[in-house]
Design a protein around this motif. Structure first.
Motif, mmCIF file in Angstrom:
data_model
loop_
_atom_site.group_PDB
_atom_site.id
_atom_site.type_symbol
_atom_site.label_atom_id
_atom_site.label_comp_id
_atom_site.label_asym_id
_atom_site.label_seq_id
_atom_site.Cartn_x
_atom_site.Cartn_y
_atom_site.Cartn_z
ATOM 1 N N THR A 97 0.890 -1.151 0.000
ATOM 2 C CA THR A 97 0.000 0.000 0.000
ATOM 3 C C THR A 97 0.934 1.208 0.000
ATOM 4 N N GLU A 145 0.593 4.597 1.787
ATOM 5 C CA GLU A 145 0.412 5.751 2.680
ATOM 6 C C GLU A 145 1.734 6.485 2.921
ATOM 7 N N ARG A 204 1.486 -8.348 -1.533
ATOM 8 C CA ARG A 204 1.271 -8.792 -0.154
ATOM 9 C C ARG A 204 1.562 -10.283 -0.126
ATOM 10 N N GLY A 228 -4.533 -12.626 -4.604
ATOM 11 C CA GLY A 228 -3.225 -12.845 -5.189
ATOM 12 C C GLY A 228 -2.157 -12.357 -4.227
ATOM 13 N N GLU A 231 -14.949 -8.509 -1.007
ATOM 14 C CA GLU A 231 -14.593 -7.115 -0.759
ATOM 15 C C GLU A 231 -13.840 -6.561 -1.976
HETATM 16 C C1 P5A Z 1 -6.731 1.854 0.907
HETATM 17 C C2 P5A Z 1 -5.891 2.346 -0.220
HETATM 18 C C3 P5A Z 1 -5.716 -0.332 1.653
HETATM 19 O O1 P5A Z 1 -4.659 -0.883 1.399
HETATM 20 N N1 P5A Z 1 -4.525 1.763 1.590
HETATM 21 C C4 P5A Z 1 -4.498 2.401 0.292
HETATM 22 C C5 P5A Z 1 -5.788 1.179 1.867
HETATM 23 N N2 P5A Z 1 -6.874 -0.979 1.767
HETATM 24 S S1 P5A Z 1 -7.082 -2.562 1.614
HETATM 25 O O2 P5A Z 1 -8.445 -2.813 1.954
HETATM 26 O O3 P5A Z 1 -6.118 -3.272 2.356
HETATM 27 O O4 P5A Z 1 -6.876 -2.912 0.116
HETATM 28 C C6 P5A Z 1 -7.672 -2.261 -0.867
HETATM 29 C C7 P5A Z 1 -8.348 -3.277 -1.776
HETATM 30 O O5 P5A Z 1 -7.368 -4.069 -2.427
HETATM 31 C C8 P5A Z 1 -7.902 -5.356 -2.692
HETATM 32 N N3 P5A Z 1 -6.992 -6.395 -2.178
HETATM 33 C C9 P5A Z 1 -6.600 -7.477 -2.878
HETATM 34 N N4 P5A Z 1 -6.901 -7.877 -4.132
HETATM 35 C C10 P5A Z 1 -6.350 -9.030 -4.573
HETATM 36 N N5 P5A Z 1 -5.517 -9.789 -3.831
HETATM 37 C C11 P5A Z 1 -5.174 -9.419 -2.567
HETATM 38 N N6 P5A Z 1 -4.320 -10.162 -1.851
HETATM 39 C C12 P5A Z 1 -5.730 -8.207 -2.044
HETATM 40 N N7 P5A Z 1 -5.633 -7.539 -0.859
HETATM 41 C C13 P5A Z 1 -6.396 -6.456 -0.967
HETATM 42 C C14 P5A Z 1 -9.254 -5.435 -2.018
HETATM 43 O O6 P5A Z 1 -10.272 -5.232 -2.991
HETATM 44 C C15 P5A Z 1 -9.207 -4.273 -1.043
HETATM 45 O O7 P5A Z 1 -10.490 -3.733 -0.799
#
Ligand code: P5A
Length: 437
Positions: A109, A111, A140, A152, A280
């Motif tokens: 992310t 920030e 991640r 992913g 989500e």
């Molecule tokens: C919001 C923007 C954040 O990281 N920081 C910057 C905040 N939010 S979150 O909810 O952790 O991630 C945002 C969206 O990313 C998608 N997401 C993923 N998609 C695919 N694989 C993953 N491993 C994964 N992790 C998060 C989700 O849709 C999530 O809402």
């Protein structure tokens, strides 16, 4: 595009490694291939859809006044030490040491990076507020990457960050993003319900997840059925005369993920309560001064004294949205793309490739459709009709234009609507007009 030349490796059989329908269909339609666990190669067909989703997101972010920039995937570890998250983030964060023994992280992310650029470049209260976003790959190191692009390790995220001088301003930005999200998901052809959520490692005390209902979803959710038929707010909504949260209209109905399940609220909803599984696709956070105070992100206020920013962040899982669309829109034969994100609008099927009359008619249709700006995939392969039909159904283009000798004798071609299955016979010109609309 001519299918005979297109790099679209389809699969007849269901791949054994895929547990959910979106993963199966993305592999079978030749949209993605796994490179290593949770890391994918986006093949041409998949990339076209990804870019369509990206563009819808981009348009709605721009409409909401956010400005696009592009941050790097590799970030200096120092920034994470600055914010205090370097240790807290844990093994999900991939850390890399370069030849000078400097530690970099592949951003999960951003920030830290955005707060760093803002603290370096913004000087005065006159430069606020700002909402900045980028669409960039994230990493991640999930313990259990699964369900294809849904969870992913490397995935595409749209992440936006707001910088305001006051709490009211920050709420205003949050509301703007909230409405932009409702519009974005609706335009992608999915119904995403905003639900109260926990903030996790991002931090803060106000957050909503946007959830697409699907049996294969990883989250247990609860909501008022009336959400399913609620109207999306207009983009021209007057945010300034309505500072009292716009999204209140939405949150006045009960909607929450498992962690936020509230017995009393659920009871108040009565017979309208729906308990379901959900995906989500996005999450928004208001986190106040969490990053501005740890990283000292401030501008000079009207009186010359420093003002720490009130912040929020807003994420959409761009690649996950694609999986969610397929989960919500498919049948036994394959994907059914909403027109807004379809890789092509129409598949042109030549029933007798190599035969002069159908070849000629198809070439003519192909050229005219392209000229009219219609995205067309022309199945010019030397294959049986059955193979062509099942390929088109599998990849799920909204329309199929079927050209055979028998029809041509009567001056007609057939158009099939993938979603409804409805078929119509039309003259080639009528077909072009219909598709160019
Ligand atoms: C919001 C923007 C954040 O990281 N920081 C910057 C905040 N939010 S979150 O909810 O952790 O991630 C945002 C969206 O990313 C998608 N997401 C993923 N998609 C695919 N694989 C993953 N491993 C994964 N992790 C998060 C989700 O849709 C999530 O809402």
């Amino acid at each position: 595009m001519r299918l005979s030349r297109y790099f679209m490796p389809t699969l007849k059989e269901n791949p054994v490694e895929a547990q959910i329908v979106s993963h199966r269909l993305m592999l079978r339609a030749g949209m993605i291939r796994q490179s290593s666990a949770g890391i994918y190669i986006w093949l041409p067909l998949g990339l076209r859809v990804l870019q369509k989703i990206e563009n819808i997101i981009r348009e709605e972010q721009d409409r909401a006044g956010a400005q696009e920039l592009l941050m790097p995937t590799l970030q200096p570890a120092e920034l994470w030490k600055d914010s205090g998250r370097y240790d807290a983030y844990g093994p999900e964060m991939l850390r890399i040491t370069d030849r000078h023994e400097r530690v970099l992280v592949y951003g999960p992310t951003a920030e830290e990076v955005i707060n760093d650029i803002v603290r370096n470049e913004l000087k005065s209260y006159k430069e606020a507020p700002k909402i900045l976003y980028n669409i960039q790959w994230k990493f991640r190191d999930e313990v259990r990457p699964r369900f294809g692009v849904m969870r992913g390790r490397e995935f595409l995220m749209k992440d936006a960050y707001s910088f305001d001088l006051t709490y009211e301003g920050a709420k205003h930005s949050y509301n703007k993003m909230f409405v932009a999200y409702l519009r974005t998901f609706a335009r992608c052809g999915v119904h995403a319900i905003p639900m109260k959520a926990s903030t996790g490692p991002i931090g803060g005390d106000l957050s909503h997840e946007f959830i697409v209902l699907a049996d294969t979803g990883e989250e247990q959710v609860y909501c008022d059925k009336r959400y399913l038929t609620m109207e999306i707010p207009d983009e021209n909504i007057d945010y300034d005369s309505d500072l009292e949260p716009l999204y209140q209209k939405w949150t006045s109905l009960y909607a929450a993920t498992e962690e936020k399940y509230d017995e009393a609220e659920a009871k108040a909803v009565g017979d309208n309560l729906l308990s379901a599984r959900g995906i989500e696709v996005g999450q928004v956070f208001y986190y106040g001064k969490k990053y501005s105070s740890s990283m000292n992100v401030a501008v000079a206020g009207e009186d010359g004294k420093p003002v720490l920013f009130e912040g929020g962040c807003y994420g959409i899982g761009v690649s996950r949205v694609m999986g969610a669309i397929i989960e919500a829109s498919h049948d036994d034969n394959g994907i059914i793309w909403p027109e807004s994100v379809a890789p092509f609008k129409v598949g042109l099927i030549n029933l007798t490739a190599g035969k002069e009359e159908t070849d000629k008619a198809c070439e003519d249709l192909y050229a005219k459709l392209q000229k009219a700006g219609v995205e067309v995939l022309y199945d010019d392969r030397d294959e049986r009709a059955g193979v062509k039909f099942s390929t088109m159904d599998l990849i799920g283009l909204p329309y199929q234009l079927i050209v055979g000798s028998r029809g041509l004798k009567n001056g007609v071609v057939e158009i099939k609507n993938r979603k409804t299955g409805e078929r119509k016979e039309l003259s080639p010109d009528e077909a072009i007009n219909l598709l160019a609309k």
